[in-house]
Write an enzyme that holds these catalytic residues in place. Structure first.
Site, PDB file in Angstrom:
ATOM      1  N   ASP A  12      30.915 101.604  79.474  1.00 37.90           N
ATOM      2  CA  ASP A  12      29.711 102.066  78.786  1.00 37.90           C
ATOM      3  C   ASP A  12      29.965 103.481  78.275  1.00 37.90           C
ATOM      4  O   ASP A  12      30.080 104.431  79.055  1.00 37.90           O
ATOM      5  CB  ASP A  12      28.530 102.047  79.763  1.00 37.90           C
ATOM      6  CG  ASP A  12      27.194 102.324  79.097  1.00 37.90           C
ATOM      7  OD1 ASP A  12      27.192 102.941  78.015  1.00 37.90           O
ATOM      8  OD2 ASP A  12      26.156 101.960  79.677  1.00 37.90           O
ATOM      9  N   HIS A  13      30.029 103.620  76.951  1.00 34.44           N
ATOM     10  CA  HIS A  13      30.387 104.910  76.353  1.00 34.44           C
ATOM     11  C   HIS A  13      29.289 105.956  76.509  1.00 34.44           C
ATOM     12  O   HIS A  13      29.519 107.144  76.228  1.00 34.44           O
ATOM     13  CB  HIS A  13      30.720 104.717  74.869  1.00 34.44           C
ATOM     14  CG  HIS A  13      31.701 105.711  74.355  1.00 34.44           C
ATOM     15  ND1 HIS A  13      32.411 106.566  75.166  1.00 34.44           N
ATOM     16  CD2 HIS A  13      32.099 105.997  73.087  1.00 34.44           C
ATOM     17  CE1 HIS A  13      33.204 107.332  74.437  1.00 34.44           C
ATOM     18  NE2 HIS A  13      33.029 107.004  73.163  1.00 34.44           N
ATOM     19  N   ARG A  14      28.107 105.555  76.944  1.00 35.16           N
ATOM     20  CA  ARG A  14      27.060 106.533  77.199  1.00 35.16           C
ATOM     21  C   ARG A  14      27.398 107.394  78.401  1.00 35.16           C
ATOM     22  O   ARG A  14      26.951 108.546  78.499  1.00 35.16           O
ATOM     23  CB  ARG A  14      25.718 105.829  77.432  1.00 35.16           C
ATOM     24  CG  ARG A  14      25.167 105.080  76.230  1.00 35.16           C
ATOM     25  CD  ARG A  14      23.902 104.336  76.584  1.00 35.16           C
ATOM     26  NE  ARG A  14      24.140 103.328  77.625  1.00 35.16           N
ATOM     27  CZ  ARG A  14      23.198 102.556  78.148  1.00 35.16           C
ATOM     28  NH1 ARG A  14      21.951 102.666  77.710  1.00 35.16           N
ATOM     29  NH2 ARG A  14      23.494 101.655  79.075  1.00 35.16           N
ATOM     30  N   VAL A  68      30.810 106.933  80.190  1.00 34.38           N
ATOM     31  CA  VAL A  68      32.258 107.050  80.358  1.00 34.38           C
ATOM     32  C   VAL A  68      32.893 107.441  79.031  1.00 34.38           C
ATOM     33  O   VAL A  68      32.784 106.712  78.035  1.00 34.38           O
ATOM     34  CB  VAL A  68      32.861 105.718  80.862  1.00 34.38           C
ATOM     35  CG1 VAL A  68      34.357 105.868  81.098  1.00 34.38           C
ATOM     36  CG2 VAL A  68      32.150 105.256  82.133  1.00 34.38           C
TER      37      VAL A  68
END
Length: 443
Positions: A413-415, A417
């Site tokens: 999850d780029h939010r 990581v």
């Protein structure tokens, strides 16, 4: 008294009736299972809260139930509920206050309206097929057109439905799309109830403009999978990090100790080794062992390591959880994994064994799958997808040598990581798989 579907577990709002275990007139004891219910991912028995005699079944196999919906009526129950005296007088009270007009004589009994509320559209067709059919056929023979819009007629043609057999619910008997769908659902139920199973595959067959079709109700599990995957894909900004691990030495290690595990009645599998490698990497990169609490604007870091393992079952993908992986050795993990996977395939896994995961591993190498991009299972922020290892020529020390390379893909999850953290996490898993013994030496 009416027995209602009780609260089963947090987040479980209902399910599909897999099997009805009692019959009308049967005496049941307190705690005896009344039905088997397929919830989101597990099949659970629903016990009777009291002893009594089954006066009436309010559900049937295949029905979708919500928490609080009535299942059966019990007579002579040892414990009473206020609902019993109030529901009993309700049936005779209706005709005293409002005598049914002639055109309403075919309407369903108001006393049964509550338990059958979710099945009202199909019931209107099923309970009066003869009257509806004869009336509408008579109308058709007189040259009167069946009252339905062009879109409804098109839907009926596609589903192979004769509109003369469908009773309209709107003013003047006008047929709606929902009436057609209700007719199809009821016809499917009647087909499934036949001893030969109707279409032979639990569905109903139709002849359309394009050929034969078979329609089946969407199972509770598949509905939940669809909802979760759609939510995850649309709300989580996925990043997929691909990498390959040279597991040649790891396979030698696995082969060396496999007989020892077999002597104890369990297999040392690649999945067991992967769980250890992932747990090691999660300790170094806690961002991937966390969840995002957007409501309170917080990141929740987990100090425990519960790894979900995707299991392929005839009903669909189910993810049971191995809890406290960091506190278990490879033998304990292998034993628990084998038992949990078997019970999951047989739909005997418990609800608590499906909850609490902090990360997931999906290993499709056993079915020969190549690299793939897994979808994160919320509220987790990461998942590891593993394909099938393949022999590859690798350039080493001035020449090519055959090595077994394992395709990996970490979705995160780029939010929460960042790309650099996700890449280092993936590289750490590769490092452990390529030198598994070093992990136990603290290197």
């Amino acid at each position: 008294m009416k027995v209602e579907l009780p609260f089963l577990a947090e987040g479980v709002e209902g399910g599909d009736v897999v099997q009805v275990l009692v019959a009308e007139g049967e005496r049941v004891t307190e705690g005896q299972s009344l039905i088997e219910l397929e919830t989101d991912k597990a099949t659970v028995p629903v016990p009777s809260p009291v002893a009594g005699t089954v006066a009436k079944l309010l559900i049937r196999q295949g029905d979708h139930l919500q928490v609080g919906q009535a299942i059966v009526e019990l007579d002579g129950a040892q414990e009473g509920q206020p609902a019993q005296p109030t529901s009993k007088p309700a049936a005779p009270a209706a005709p005293q206050t409002e005598p049914p007009p002639p055109q309403a004589q075919a309407a369903p009994d108001r006393g049964n309206e509550e338990p059958d509320a979710k099945q009202a559209p199909p019931r209107s067709v099923a309970e009066q097929p003869a009257a509806a059919t004869s009336a509408e056929r008579g109308s058709a023979s007189a040259g009167a057109a069946v009252p339905a819009s062009p879109s409804v007629r098109r839907l009926a043609r596609e589903l192979g439905v004769d509109l003369a057999r469908v009773q309209g619910s709107e003013s003047g008997g006008r047929i709606t799309a929902e009436d057609v769908k209700a007719y199809v659902r009821e016809r499917t139920r009647r087909t499934e109830a036949r001893p030969d199973g109707g279409a032979g595959q639990g569905g109903d067959r139709f002849t359309t403009l394009y050929g034969s079709e078979r329609r089946e109700a969407l199972p509770s599990l598949r509905r939940k999978i669809a909802a979760n995957m759609a939510q995850a894909w649309s709300t989580i900004p996925h990043v997929h990090q691909f990498q390959e691990a040279d597991i040649t030495d790891l396979l030698v290690l696995q082969e060396r100790y496999a007989p020892k595990f077999k002597e104890k009645g369990v297999r040392l599998t690649m999945t067991s080794l992967l769980l250890k490698a992932v747990t090691h990497a999660l300790k170094l990169y806690p961002q991937l062992n966390a969840t995002i609490d957007l409501t309170n604007g917080e990141v929740v870091y987990k100090d425990y390591y519960n790894i979900g393992v995707a299991v392929d079952t005839p009903a669909g993908l189910i993810v049971p959880v191995i809890h406290q992986v960091d506190r278990k050795d490879l033998f304990q993990i292998s034993v628990e994994l084998a038992d949990l996977a078997e019970r999951t395939r047989n739909r005997q896994v418990k609800l608590e064994e499906l909850r609490g995961a902090t990360f997931t591993v999906s290993n499709m190498g056993g079915i020969g799958a190549g690299p793939f991009m897994p979808i994160i299972n919320p509220p987790e922020v990461g998942i590891l997808g593993v394909g099938r290892g393949r022999m590859t020529p690798v350039y080493r020390d001035g020449g090519f040598v055959p090595r077994t390379m394992l395709p990996l893909c970490v979705a995160y999850d780029h939010r929460l990581v960042d790309g650099a953290v996700g890449a280092r996490f993936t590289n750490e898993i590769v490092k452990v798989l390529e030198d598994f013994q070093a992990m136990f030496l603290g290197l």
